[in-house]
Design an enzyme around this catalytic site. Structure first.
Site, mmCIF file in Angstrom:
data_model
loop_
_atom_site.group_PDB
_atom_site.id
_atom_site.type_symbol
_atom_site.label_atom_id
_atom_site.label_comp_id
_atom_site.label_asym_id
_atom_site.label_seq_id
_atom_site.Cartn_x
_atom_site.Cartn_y
_atom_site.Cartn_z
ATOM 1 N N THR A 118 -0.596 15.135 4.503
ATOM 2 C CA THR A 118 -0.688 14.557 5.848
ATOM 3 C C THR A 118 -0.002 15.437 6.903
ATOM 4 O O THR A 118 0.937 16.161 6.622
ATOM 5 C CB THR A 118 -0.041 13.164 5.891
ATOM 6 O OG1 THR A 118 1.272 13.266 5.345
ATOM 7 C CG2 THR A 118 -0.839 12.169 5.094
ATOM 8 N N SER A 124 -5.127 9.425 7.238
ATOM 9 C CA SER A 124 -6.132 9.054 6.241
ATOM 10 C C SER A 124 -7.303 10.033 6.151
ATOM 11 O O SER A 124 -7.905 10.182 5.099
ATOM 12 C CB SER A 124 -6.682 7.666 6.564
ATOM 13 O OG SER A 124 -5.649 6.708 6.501
ATOM 14 N N GLY A 381 18.777 -18.413 6.595
ATOM 15 C CA GLY A 381 19.518 -17.388 7.329
ATOM 16 C C GLY A 381 20.092 -16.298 6.439
ATOM 17 O O GLY A 381 20.064 -15.119 6.789
ATOM 18 N N GLU A 404 -1.399 6.380 0.411
ATOM 19 C CA GLU A 404 -2.445 6.412 -0.624
ATOM 20 C C GLU A 404 -3.636 5.528 -0.244
ATOM 21 O O GLU A 404 -4.152 4.789 -1.066
ATOM 22 C CB GLU A 404 -1.883 5.963 -1.979
ATOM 23 C CG GLU A 404 -0.787 6.844 -2.540
ATOM 24 C CD GLU A 404 -1.191 8.305 -2.642
ATOM 25 O OE1 GLU A 404 -2.397 8.581 -2.869
ATOM 26 O OE2 GLU A 404 -0.326 9.161 -2.470
#
Lengths: 643, 631
Positions: A118, A124, A381, A404
């Site tokens: 990438t 993608s 909480g 992926e």
């Protein structure tokens, strides 16, 4: 049940042994992790990785054991990329000669590698990558270059500070012609002093979500300024560049790459079940410890796990963890089968297998990310405290929805497959997980026959309902696509609906895989029965959640949908007494869970209190800053204070 | 590169007057000017820089926050800010002890103190000679106030209350500002007089010395540790507090509603008891306002970056497609944009907070991988927002309260005419009988049709719950058993409120070219998105046919195309500074990639090429000398 969860007695034994090895080794302590600054955190991770590699060698662990060891250390680091991406890529994409040279170096860690695909501006879409590898015939070299800022490699784990080598994906250019994106082995750093090689700018991309989580990983950025590598460092199993600069394709089918993708996504589905099981284990145990409202005559309040609103959110997630577990086990067998077929050039099941793994990757990771956050909320909480373990688990897990194969992109690929399958029905019989689409005619005509809530406790009725809904949604999308002149335009316009149809298809796969698993023999008293209850919970929960689809396609009447919901409520009462035992069956150590709320003994409150006192702010009663910035306010002397 | 505007083309596509929309969003021209002034004041003051925050250790982080709070208070005093102070704190954008002091401590005294008490305490608090917090929740007790364990026992001998933590689980736990800063707290405790329990009340308790800030005798106080996110709420000293028989004078019980006399007699004044809950309601309203702010920030970031980011769809080597042009992106993003506007005009805690928390995370995903970087601003925004779903009332608990009210309304229909937001229940008979009449996709562009659909669905679900409950012998048991369905009915009712209030808002005059039309479009997007998402309810109650639901979805798709050209201008209308957004992906000028690249180098790991730890822990591996290395 522990064996059923692990998959086999052998698998259980290995996991149990590795989990305890890690839990009992003080080097792998992780409580203090969130309090460390980035540099300290990273150094701590490097230490753990070295210690693990030492254990691997000293104890002569198998690769399977090593994988579990890394898993239970529970801290992303550069070795993940080295072993799970760099080495497999070498194995899958190298020629025999290349393997002989590189694999021994990598397997002994004389070099450490990563996988650089990438880029800053490109995720993608692999075809959109900008990095270039230009062949220079004169010197028989490739020139690796980053022509723009957006072409900088961005995200690869291990790249920033550790990796000495990377497999860099780049556009192959020979004589000005583009020959597709290929992988190249590029040395990043000197093996002498570890400094970046000339022409290479490399660094860390900065902080990521969460405290510890992926901040233990040196995700990196790299820019190449005309970096030269020898010709034989292009990964040449599928295509080669000759000395003379000729681009040659070998007879290895390009599809072999898909097998790797299927394998990687199978692992992701397995990881989804693990991550979800951790969150569910924490939320279930704490729901049994925590009490709220409902005190009668000054007695103790009600355990929150006894509230239907809690069960209604928690138990479907518990069931999902098991569903994803069985789906991943089944995917493993699908992968084995696919690999065998590809070896004999049988590509007939490839599209189906590809769509199936892409779809399950998307379904399980999205549901797990949401499920972890839901578990955090189910803890009230205190789930917001880092010591609950849930914030870090969430922050650690969410990238799975993106990496992926981004989840929506995955579902659109499934949609393409569905549309193609439905439109080819006349001349091609669908196989595997898409086989039911071959029965689209009866599935469209016959509606559900369930008449009582008990009728829903029937695997046949459930599978048929999911098949009918998915088939009808796919068929309806196809009909509407046909109204568009340009199919691509139609696909774009209807993509949100196509994604819904894909999800329906993926749910058929998970539900029917779960049901098929229960048709096998499962030893142990009550184990199978307890799993059957979970299977029904999973299916009927989905049915209720998506009742809009079931009603809109006309398969169910509102009455039948309501009966399913009644049955679901009854099932929750059956899950209730088994809830703690079911999460104990995951066999997670307290070290692995790393959650005060989820500790095995339920001794939550004293431990929470103890953990709080360890915060650095509690080193002193009056922390740094009070004298400079608060006291001048209180004493009304802010005007003369130096801020 | 400064001065570029990569989004200028997008800005030119807008079909409405952005300046007028800014006014509509802010509420009025004055509100816009005020918030604009405060936002810029903060953005231009280097003291309020926040980029480095996530990289700091906890101690440094708190110190930095204390400095900002002091600087903020100095500005308030120097510039004589009044109403603006609230905005200043908002734009500083960092949870701090002052939030609790101004937002809880002072309102609690104002609401629950007697005139005499107010005269004594308010001037001290308003000048910050004392700093207070609000100590209600305990380690073992959250939403159920009646379950609190801390005791305040009256001692008539000394005319004092003895504040005590009898168990570990009774330790006060969570109050912001308590851990390290507050000198005082309003502590909620079980009042015990003469051995008898008289309900939970608030008491003003001094925690720390005003001389040297050390905790007073009998008080154990500290921080409860790290919370979700890097900066996020870790700038706040949420605290734990234990009392070992701490004595306070009788007049430090907040006595507006209930008084304890010298003699130990309990008196009730005629002030309504609900006043005790006034403080909580006040906070809840603030939360609603925050919901639209938080969601709009996330949407602003995701929308701008969706216009900058390109993926796939390159034709003949041209640029790839802007991801905002994908229908899958629009169908996730635009409903959130519409929701931000809906929540701005209408607010309801239980559904706005959940939708906002989910929406922020969805925006993060819509930014792809880069949304995972802290520099995108979204992880921190998520981490800082999500406690809103649990603090001051867990959302499911709130929805069950709504459900009780609905069931009661339905069961009393015979003799009591419902009013306000439940008025539609008065028309339950016709809402049960008449089904939807929409026949075309255009038929859905009709406020009447939309409101009726939401009313019919909500009414039918409430009636159905009422009927199912009647089958149980014990109503409480039925309520418990059916609670999941009751929550769904409550959600349907709350959605109706938001949709119909949004529609009402649009019946007013809204000045500015195209402003009203654009808001109408968003209103339809919001309503039809909900209708599609919950189509199961609409179909199950038989109000809609599958065909009609499908027409609504067709209309929704068409609406997305209409939102598209206005998207950037709609998020510009929030008028957020880059400082407030705190996101590289959401920068006004769209100059994302160079700035991301630049930001990366500021990580401490990039201080040197060879990182600390390499020589000890990596080199021995590479050189195959791990065996002899000291790990």
């Amino acid at each position: 049940m522990k064996v059923a969860w692990a998959g086999s007695p052998e698998a259980f034994e290995v996991c149990d042994r590795m989990a305890k090895l890690v839990a009992n080794d003080p080097v792998f302590e992780k409580f203090s992790k969130p309090m460390l600054g980035r540099k300290e955190l990273f150094k701590n991770t490097l230490r753990k990785a070295a210690h693990a590699w030492k254990l691997f060698n000293d104890l002569h662990l198998t690769e399977e054991e090593a994988k579990w060891l890394r898993h239970y250390i529970d801290e992303p680091n550069y070795t993940d990329l080295h072993w799970e991406m760099f080495v497999p890529a070498l194995e899958g994409q190298c020629t025999e000669e290349q393997k002989k040279k590189w694999l021994p170096l990598a397997k002994t860690m004389q070099i450490i590698g990563t996988y650089a695909q990438t880029e800053l501006g490109h995720g993608s879409n692999v075809q959109g990558l900008e990095t270039t590898a230009t062949f220079d015939r004169q010197t028989e070299e490739f020139v690796i270059h980053s022509p723009t800022l957006t072409s900088s490699k961005w995200w690869p784990g291990g790249l920033a500070k550790v990796a000495t080598h990377a497999i860099v994906y780049a556009r192959l250019i020979i004589d000005g012609h583009f020959h597709g994106v290929n992988g190249f082995i590029v040395q990043i750093r000197s093996l002498e002093d570890h400094s970046p090689l000339p022409g290479i700018t490399v660094g860390d991309i900065g902080m990521k979500f969460g405290h510890g989580t992926y901040n233990t990983m040196d995700n990196g950025v790299a820019k190449f300024d005309h970096v030269r590598i020898p010709r034989d460092q292009m990964l040449m199993r599928v295509s080669q560049v000759t000395k003379e600069g000729k681009y040659v394709k070998s007879n290895v089918p390009r599809q072999v790459g898909y097998a790797t993708m299927v394998s990687v996504r199978q692992t992701i589905v397995a990881d989804a079940s693990k991550a979800l099981s951790r969150a569910v284990c924490i939320a279930t145990r704490y729901s049994a410890v925590r009490r709220q409202f409902g005190s009668r005559n000054g007695g103790p309040e009600t355990q929150v796990i006894d509230y239907k609103t809690q069960q209604n959110r928690l138990f479907p997630l518990l069931a999902s963890a098991f569903a994803f577990r069985f789906a991943s086990n089944w995917l493993k067998s699908l992968y084995t089968d696919l690999k065998q077929r590809l070896q004999v050039n049988d590509f007939s099941t490839l599209p189906e297998a590809h769509a199936c793994t892409a779809g399950l990757k998307s379904l399980t990771t999205a549901a797990t990310a949401e499920g972890i956050e839901e578990c955090r909320k189910l803890c009230g909480g205190h789930g917001y405290l880092i010591s609950s373990g849930l914030p870090e688990l969430f922050a650690f897990y969410v990238p799975a929805c993106t990496y992926e194969g981004e989840n929506v992109v995955m579902l659109l690929q499934v949609a393409r497959f569905l549309v193609k399958t439905v439109s080819d029905l006349g001349n091609k019989q669908p196989v595997g997980t898409a086989a039911y689409l071959g029965r689209v005619a009866p599935l469209t005509q016959k509606n559900c026959v369930v008449q009582t809530a008990e009728d829903w406790l029937n695997p046949g009725a459930i599978v048929e309902a999911f098949e009918a809904r998915a088939a009808r949604m796919a068929a309806s999308c196809c009909q509407r696509l046909a109204e568009y002149k340009s199919p691509e335009e139609g696909f774009a316009e209807l993509s949100a609906d196509l994604v819904e149809a894909s999800l329906a298809h993926c749910q058929v796969i998970v539900v029917s895989t779960f049901i098929r698993r229960l048709q096998q023999d499962i030893p142990g008293k009550g184990v199978k029965q307890a799993l059957e209850v979970l299977c029904y919970v999973y299916a009927l929960f989905l049915l209720h959640k998506h009742q809009g689809d079931f009603l809109a396609t006309g398969y169910l009447t509102p009455k039948q949908a309501s009966l399913a919901n009644d049955q679901l409520r009854t099932l929750y009462s059956k899950v209730r007494p088994n809830a703690i035992a079911l999460v104990d069956s995951f066999n997670h150590t307290d070290h692995y869970l790393s959650s005060v709320l989820g500790c095995y003994d339920g001794n939550v409150y004293p431990k929470l209190y103890e953990a709080a006192m360890k915060d650095p702010l509690n080193d002193s009663d009056i922390p740094d800053g009070i004298r400079q910035y608060v006291q001048p306010i209180l004493k009304q002397k802010l005007h003369s204070a130096k801020l | 590169m400064e001065g570029v505007d990569y989004l200028s083309d997008e800005r030119q596509k807008a079909q409405f007057d952005v300046e007028a929309m800014k006014v509509a969003w802010a509420g009025s021209l004055q509100a816009l000017q005020l918030s604009n002034r405060m936002a810029n004041l903060v953005a231009n003051d280097p003291a309020f820089e926040k980029f480095t925050r996530p990289m700091m250790g906890r101690k440094e982080l708190l110190k930095n926050t204390l400095r900002k709070a002091a600087h903020g208070w100095k500005l308030i005093v120097d510039l004589r800010l009044t109403e603006e102070a609230k905005w200043l704190r908002l734009y500083i954008d960092e949870p701090a002890y002052t939030d609790l002091h101004w937002g809880m401590f002072i309102p609690a005294i104002e609401g629950q103190g007697t005139e005499e008490q107010k005269k004594k305490w308010l001037p001290l608090a308003q000048k910050m000679q004392i700093i207070g917090c609000y100590a209600q929740t305990e380690l073992g007790h959250g939403s159920n106030v009646q379950g609190l364990e801390t005791t305040a026992t009256f001692d008539p001998q000394t005319d004092e209350f003895v504040i005590h933590s009898p168990t570990l689980t009774s330790s006060k736990w969570w109050p912001g500002g308590l851990g390290k800063v507050s000198t005082h707290a309003v502590v909620y405790a079980r009042l015990i007089v003469g051995g008898e329990f008289h309900g939970v009340h608030g008491f003003i308790v001094q925690l720390r010395s005003l001389d040297d800030h050390s905790p007073l005798a009998g008080i154990t106080v500290g921080d409860i540790g790290l919370k979700f996110g890097n900066g996020a709420y870790n700038t706040m000293d949420n605290g734990v507090l234990r009392f070992d028989h701490v004595r306070i004078p009788r007049n430090q019980m907040l006595m507006r509603v209930t008084q304890v006399t010298k003699e130990g007699k309990i008196m009730q004044s005629n002030v309504p008891r609900q006043l005790i809950y006034g403080t909580m309601v006040y906070v809840r309203q603030t939360i609603v306002a925050d919901a639209s702010k938080a969601l709009s920030r996330a949407v602003c970031i995701a929308t701008r970056y969706s216009a900058v980011r390109r993926q796939f769809g390159s034709r003949d080597g041209g640029p790839e497609t802007q991801v905002i042009d994908y229908k899958t992106q629009q169908s996730r993003l635009f409903p959130l944009l519409a929701s931000a506007y809906a929540f701005r005009f209408v607010g309801l805690k239980s559904i706005t907070t959940t939708a906002t928390a989910d929406g922020i995370e969805e925006c993060r995903k819509l930014c792809g991988g880069h949304g995972y970087l802290v520099s995108s601003g979204l992880p921190e925004l998520f981490a800082v927002y999500i406690p809103a779903c649990t603090y001051e009332g867990d959302n499911v608990v709130l929805l069950l309260q709504v459900a009780r009210f609905l069931v009661k309304t339905v069961s009393e229909l015979g003799y009591k005419k419902p009013v306000g937001t439940t008025a539609y229940m008065g028309r339950v008979a016709s809402l049960m009988q008449n089904n939807c009449a929409v026949q075309t996709a255009e038929g859905w562009l009709n406020p009447g049709a939309i409101v009726e659909a939401f009313e019919a669905r909500a009414a039918r679900m409430a009636v159905r719950c009422g009927r199912q409950l009647a089958e149980f012998e014990n109503p409480e048991e039925g309520f418990a058993e059916l609670s999941a369905d009751l929550v769904e009915a409550a959600v349907a009712h709350c959605q109706l409120i938001v949709v119909s209030k949004f529609i009402e808002k649009l019946q007013q005059d809204i000045p500015g070219k195209g402003v009203k039309q654009t808001l109408e479009m968003l209103c339809y997007v919001y309503a039809l998105f909900l209708l599609h998402k919950h189509q199961g309810d609409f179909l199950a109650t038989g109000y809609l046919t599958p065909k009609q639901a499908s027409l609504a979805n067709d209309q929704l798709r068409t609406l997305y195309s209409k939102v598209r050209p206005n998207a950037i201008a709609l998020v510009d209308s929030f008028n957020y500074t880059d400082h407030y957004l705190g996101s590289i992906l959401g920068r006004y000028d769209g100059n994302v990639y160079p700035k991301l690249y630049e930001a990366a180098w500021k990580d401490p790991l990039n201080d040197s090429d060879v990182v600390d730890g390499f020589h000890e822990y990596v080199q021995p591996i590479l050189k195959q000398k791990l065996r002899t290395a000291k790990l």
